[in-house]
Design a protein around this motif. Structure first.
Motif, PDB file in Angstrom:
ATOM      1  N   ASN A 159      23.090  39.634   0.530  1.00 27.60           N
ATOM      2  CA  ASN A 159      24.038  40.001   1.586  1.00 27.60           C
ATOM      3  C   ASN A 159      23.970  41.517   1.841  1.00 27.60           C
ATOM      4  OD1 ASN A 159      26.079  39.702   3.488  1.00 27.60           O
ATOM      5  ND2 ASN A 159      27.708  39.942   1.963  1.00 27.60           N
ATOM      6  N   VAL A 160      22.821  41.955   2.327  1.00 31.93           N
ATOM      7  CA  VAL A 160      22.598  43.373   2.600  1.00 31.93           C
ATOM      8  C   VAL A 160      23.379  43.773   3.853  1.00 31.93           C
ATOM      9  CG1 VAL A 160      20.888  45.156   3.095  1.00 31.93           C
ATOM     10  CG2 VAL A 160      20.304  43.263   1.573  1.00 31.93           C
ATOM     11  N   ALA A 161      24.089  44.884   3.794  1.00 34.69           N
ATOM     12  CA  ALA A 161      24.842  45.362   4.949  1.00 34.69           C
ATOM     13  C   ALA A 161      23.886  45.750   6.077  1.00 34.69           C
ATOM     14  CB  ALA A 161      25.708  46.560   4.554  1.00 34.69           C
ATOM     15  N   THR A 162      24.259  45.417   7.300  1.00 36.04           N
ATOM     16  CA  THR A 162      23.407  45.719   8.456  1.00 36.04           C
ATOM     17  C   THR A 162      23.083  47.204   8.547  1.00 36.04           C
ATOM     18  OG1 THR A 162      24.367  43.864   9.666  1.00 36.04           O
ATOM     19  CG2 THR A 162      23.206  45.518  10.963  1.00 36.04           C
ATOM     20  N   LYS A 163      24.041  48.044   8.170  1.00 38.56           N
ATOM     21  CA  LYS A 163      23.824  49.492   8.248  1.00 38.56           C
ATOM     22  C   LYS A 163      22.733  49.958   7.287  1.00 38.56           C
ATOM     23  CE  LYS A 163      27.470  50.685   4.901  1.00 38.56           C
ATOM     24  NZ  LYS A 163      26.520  51.148   3.873  1.00 38.56           N
ATOM     25  N   GLY A 195      19.174  42.104  14.497  1.00 38.60           N
ATOM     26  CA  GLY A 195      20.593  42.308  14.720  1.00 38.60           C
ATOM     27  C   GLY A 195      21.013  43.761  14.744  1.00 38.60           C
ATOM     28  N   SER A 196      20.086  44.666  14.530  1.00 40.09           N
ATOM     29  CA  SER A 196      20.404  46.093  14.488  1.00 40.09           C
ATOM     30  C   SER A 196      19.387  46.888  15.284  1.00 40.09           C
ATOM     31  CB  SER A 196      20.413  46.579  13.032  1.00 40.09           C
ATOM     32  OG  SER A 196      20.365  47.984  12.951  1.00 40.09           O
ATOM     33  N   LYS A 197      19.861  47.619  16.282  1.00 38.59           N
ATOM     34  CA  LYS A 197      18.969  48.477  17.071  1.00 38.59           C
ATOM     35  C   LYS A 197      18.264  49.473  16.173  1.00 38.59           C
ATOM     36  CE  LYS A 197      19.181  52.436  20.173  1.00 38.59           C
ATOM     37  NZ  LYS A 197      18.742  53.317  19.059  1.00 38.59           N
ATOM     38  N   GLU A 198      19.032  50.074  15.243  1.00 40.05           N
ATOM     39  CA  GLU A 198      18.456  51.090  14.354  1.00 40.05           C
ATOM     40  C   GLU A 198      17.388  50.475  13.449  1.00 40.05           C
ATOM     41  OE1 GLU A 198      22.146  52.396  16.024  1.00 40.05           O
ATOM     42  OE2 GLU A 198      21.685  50.583  14.867  1.00 40.05           O
ATOM     43  N   VAL A 203      11.562  49.391  12.363  1.00 46.02           N
ATOM     44  CA  VAL A 203      10.434  48.455  12.298  1.00 46.02           C
ATOM     45  C   VAL A 203       9.283  48.949  13.166  1.00 46.02           C
ATOM     46  CG1 VAL A 203       9.643  46.140  12.977  1.00 46.02           C
ATOM     47  CG2 VAL A 203      11.791  46.407  11.723  1.00 46.02           C
ATOM     48  N   PHE A 204       9.586  49.348  14.397  1.00 45.40           N
ATOM     49  CA  PHE A 204       8.538  49.829  15.300  1.00 45.40           C
ATOM     50  C   PHE A 204       7.922  51.131  14.772  1.00 45.40           C
ATOM     51  CE2 PHE A 204      11.011  47.390  18.640  1.00 45.40           C
ATOM     52  CZ  PHE A 204      10.075  46.382  18.740  1.00 45.40           C
TER      53      PHE A 204
END
Length: 461
Positions: A159-163, A195-198, A203-204
């Protein structure tokens, strides 16, 4: 549960096989010792990684080490009372507590960082103790990219936080050297990263640091097929594409990106500009035609298309792009640039395609029309020159000035037959206009054949 193991230490040869949910690994270490590990099921270690705390009912672990002909082995299986441990030196069974426990405590910490033994339970333990940072710290201590990737994949099941996603992406892809395993991790976690723009920006950016065009493309296309990128993501994609050597992979990325609807004209313009780096006219054409299908392109984008076409060698591909461009309304300056490019075409066949398409689809000024018919009349092939001038004469509501421009261009044709063909097509348009009649007769005087000359004059009687 099948656990695939990675090479231990610095091995000269590694062989991994799996059957019946059992994983086996054989390692030759510096030519002096051999390790063999066979395992099945789920295994849990003590917190100091020096002993086995638990093993699933179907579990099995055998560790064998041969050093200079001396053989040690340890077999661990589940039992009714918990765990059964058997320790052997050669073929002789020894007391585990007296001899085997110390050996297991010596080799197990090294083994767990070199293989995926108990990887799931270890990730669970570290995450419970300190969250994603604790697991990432352990990943940095692991020996092989295979094991690091396995641990990273298990981390993303927590359950890694999105941030924390961007940090996970950055640290894992920095820790892993192999583009293959970086791709395995990024692709495996893509559904969460989306789920995260950042996270997607990370990734890119990570894909841009890969050396392999193949793996860069897998990651970027995999992401683009699921979500439109942010502006920062697009910048990273363009940076990654710019570092690629393969025109094939550059084209795959650019065309996939061009399928997105959220691209601004400025972004598309930059993508068009990037086609100048494509050495292959074929691939450059694929990207340019795809870009030209985007709606609302600016004059600047169209100009960049023509600038890219200028760097192409093939008349075929130049023509393909220019005719696609001519489906859009162009400014006079762009038409002038297109005519200049057409002049550079060595093939009269392709020159004719471009000029006749321009006549049909563009609103030319009188000056632009004059330039076009002169250029068309100067084809080496009188056949193609005639096709162009005839197409010009077929335009609806042709003004006297434009008919005059065609008549003035006729003397550039060398064949009496083709001069006569153009003039007879023009004849219905020159009657009742003294200036046009005079120009018609002047053009007819170029005809040497009395037969064709008479035919041309009779057409205006």
């Amino acid at each position: 549960m099948v656990l695939v193991l990675a090479p231990l230490f610095i091995s000269a040869q590694t062989e991994i096989t799996s059957s019946n949910k059992t994983s086996r690994i054989s390692i030759s270490h510096n030519g002096f010792s051999d390790f063999n590990v066979e395992m099945r099921g789920k295994i849990e270690l003590t917190d100091d990684d020096k002993d086995i705390k638990g093993i699933s009912p179907d579990g099995y672990l055998e560790i064998t080490k041969v050093t200079f002909g001396s053989r040690r082995s340890l077999v661990i299986t589940p039992s009714e009372n918990g765990i059964k441990r058997e320790y052997y030196e050669g073929r002789e069974k020894m007391d585990f507590e007296k001899e085997g426990r110390k050996w297991l405590g010596e080799i197990l910490p090294e083994l767990v960082r070199s293989t995926t033994i108990a990887a799931e339970s270890r990730v669970n333990r570290f995450f419970k103790q300190g969250g994603a940072p604790a697991v990432l710290t352990e990943i940095g201590k692991l020996d092989s990219d295979h094991v690091k990737s396995a641990y990273a994949g298990l981390l993303m099941k927590q359950n890694v936080a999105t941030k924390d996603y961007p940090s996970v992406v950055n640290q894992v892809t920095t820790a892993i050297s192999s583009d293959h395993y970086k791709t395995e991790f990024l692709s495996g976690g893509m559904n969460k990263f989306l789920g995260s723009k950042e996270a997607m920006d990370a990734v890119f950016a990570a894909s841009g640091k890969m050396e392999s065009d193949h793996y860069k493309t897998i990651v970027i296309k995999g992401a683009l097929e699921k979500q439109a990128p942010s502006l920062e993501g697009i910048k990273s994609i363009m940076l990654a594409t710019g570092k690629m050597e393969s025109d094939h992979y550059k084209t795959e990325v650019l065309t996939t990106l061009l399928e997105k609807d959220n691209l601004s004209d400025a972004v598309v313009s930059e993508m068009i500009n990037a086609t100048k780096d494509l050495e292959s006219d074929h691939y450059r054409t694929i990207v340019l035609t795809k870009a030209l299908n985007k709606k609302g392109l600016s004059t600047a984008s169209f100009q960049r298309v023509l600038e890219s076409v200028k760097g192409m060698d093939s008349d075929h591909y130049k023509t393909q792009v220019i005719t696609e461009l001519l489906n859009s309304k162009l400014t006079n300056d762009l038409i002038t640039l297109a005519l200049d490019l057409c002049h550079a075409l060595s093939s009269d066949h392709y020159k004719t395609i471009v000029l006749t398409t321009m006549l049909k689809k563009q609103e030319l000024t009188d000056d632009g029309f004059d330039r076009l018919v002169v250029l068309g009349s100067q084809c080496e092939s009188d056949h193609y020159a005639t096709q162009i001038l005839a197409s010009a004469l077929e335009l609806p509501n042709l003004s006297s000035a434009r008919v005059l421009a065609v008549l003035k261009a006729v003397p550039n044709i060398g064949s009496d037959h083709y001069v006569t063909e153009v003039l007879t097509r023009a004849a219905p348009k020159v009657r009742n206009d003294a200036t046009l009649m005079e120009a018609y007769r002047a053009a007819a005087k170029k005809i040497n054949s009395t037969t064709y000359y008479g035919q041309a004059l009779r057409a205006i009687d």
